[in-house]
Design a protein around this motif. Structure first.
Motif, short mmCIF file in Angstrom:
data_model
loop_
_atom_site.label_atom_id
_atom_site.label_comp_id
_atom_site.label_asym_id
_atom_site.label_seq_id
_atom_site.Cartn_x
_atom_site.Cartn_y
_atom_site.Cartn_z
N MET A 1 0.70 -1.04 -0.20
CA MET A 1 -0.08 0.08 0.04
C MET A 1 0.90 1.34 -0.14
O MET A 1 1.81 1.35 0.76
N ASP A 2 0.45 2.22 -0.89
CA ASP A 2 1.20 3.21 -0.69
C ASP A 2 0.51 4.27 0.12
O ASP A 2 -0.63 4.27 0.55
N MET A 3 1.36 5.48 0.26
CA MET A 3 0.79 6.55 1.13
C MET A 3 -0.49 7.20 0.83
O MET A 3 -1.57 7.36 1.63
N MET A 4 -0.72 7.06 -0.54
CA MET A 4 -2.20 7.76 -0.94
C MET A 4 -3.31 6.76 -0.54
O MET A 4 -4.54 7.18 -0.36
N THR A 8 -6.37 7.89 2.21
CA THR A 8 -7.78 7.79 1.68
C THR A 8 -8.65 7.04 2.82
O THR A 8 -9.65 7.32 2.92
N ILE A 9 -8.01 5.86 3.04
CA ILE A 9 -8.71 5.19 3.96
C ILE A 9 -8.97 5.86 5.38
O ILE A 9 -10.07 5.91 6.06
N LEU A 13 -12.72 6.96 6.73
CA LEU A 13 -13.20 6.50 8.23
C LEU A 13 -13.44 7.60 8.96
O LEU A 13 -14.55 7.65 9.63
N VAL A 14 -12.85 8.95 8.94
CA VAL A 14 -13.29 9.88 9.66
C VAL A 14 -14.66 10.67 9.18
O VAL A 14 -15.13 10.87 9.95
N VAL A 15 -14.39 10.61 7.93
CA VAL A 15 -15.74 11.27 7.46
C VAL A 15 -16.94 10.32 7.73
O VAL A 15 -18.16 10.87 8.15
N GLY A 16 -16.64 9.29 7.73
CA GLY A 16 -17.90 8.06 8.05
C GLY A 16 -18.45 8.16 9.32
O GLY A 16 -19.54 8.27 9.79
N PHE A 17 -17.53 8.28 10.30
CA PHE A 17 -17.60 8.37 11.82
C PHE A 17 -18.38 9.62 11.95
O PHE A 17 -19.42 9.73 12.54
N ALA A 18 -18.01 10.97 11.44
CA ALA A 18 -18.51 12.22 11.55
C ALA A 18 -19.97 12.26 11.15
O ALA A 18 -20.91 12.59 11.71
#
Length: 71
Positions: A1-4, A8-9, A13-18
């Protein structure tokens, strides 16, 4: 897995939780508005259990006091 992909993950996750938090909070407020936890009938029964016959003024005063803390 690269940094991008990792970035993105994490952002997803942050947007989903918020989003889930605000959706649940909004839904909970709507349910409380439709079905208040305590109504006049319940307050009247509470006074009767304490051995008192409440007046309408006492019931309204109790409701106003409870609504003051709801907001």
């Amino acid at each position: 897995m690269d940094m991008m992909q990792i970035f993105t993950i994490i952002i997803s996750l942050v947007v989903g939780f918020a989003g889930g938090f605000f959706f649940a909070q909004n839904r909970f407020k709507k349910e409380l508005a439709k079905n208040p936890p305590i109504n006049e009938k319940m307050i009247r029964a509470m006074y009767m259990q304490m051995g008192r016959k409440p007046s309408e003024a006492q019931i309204k005063q109790t409701i106003n006091a409870m609504n003051q803390y709801k907001k």
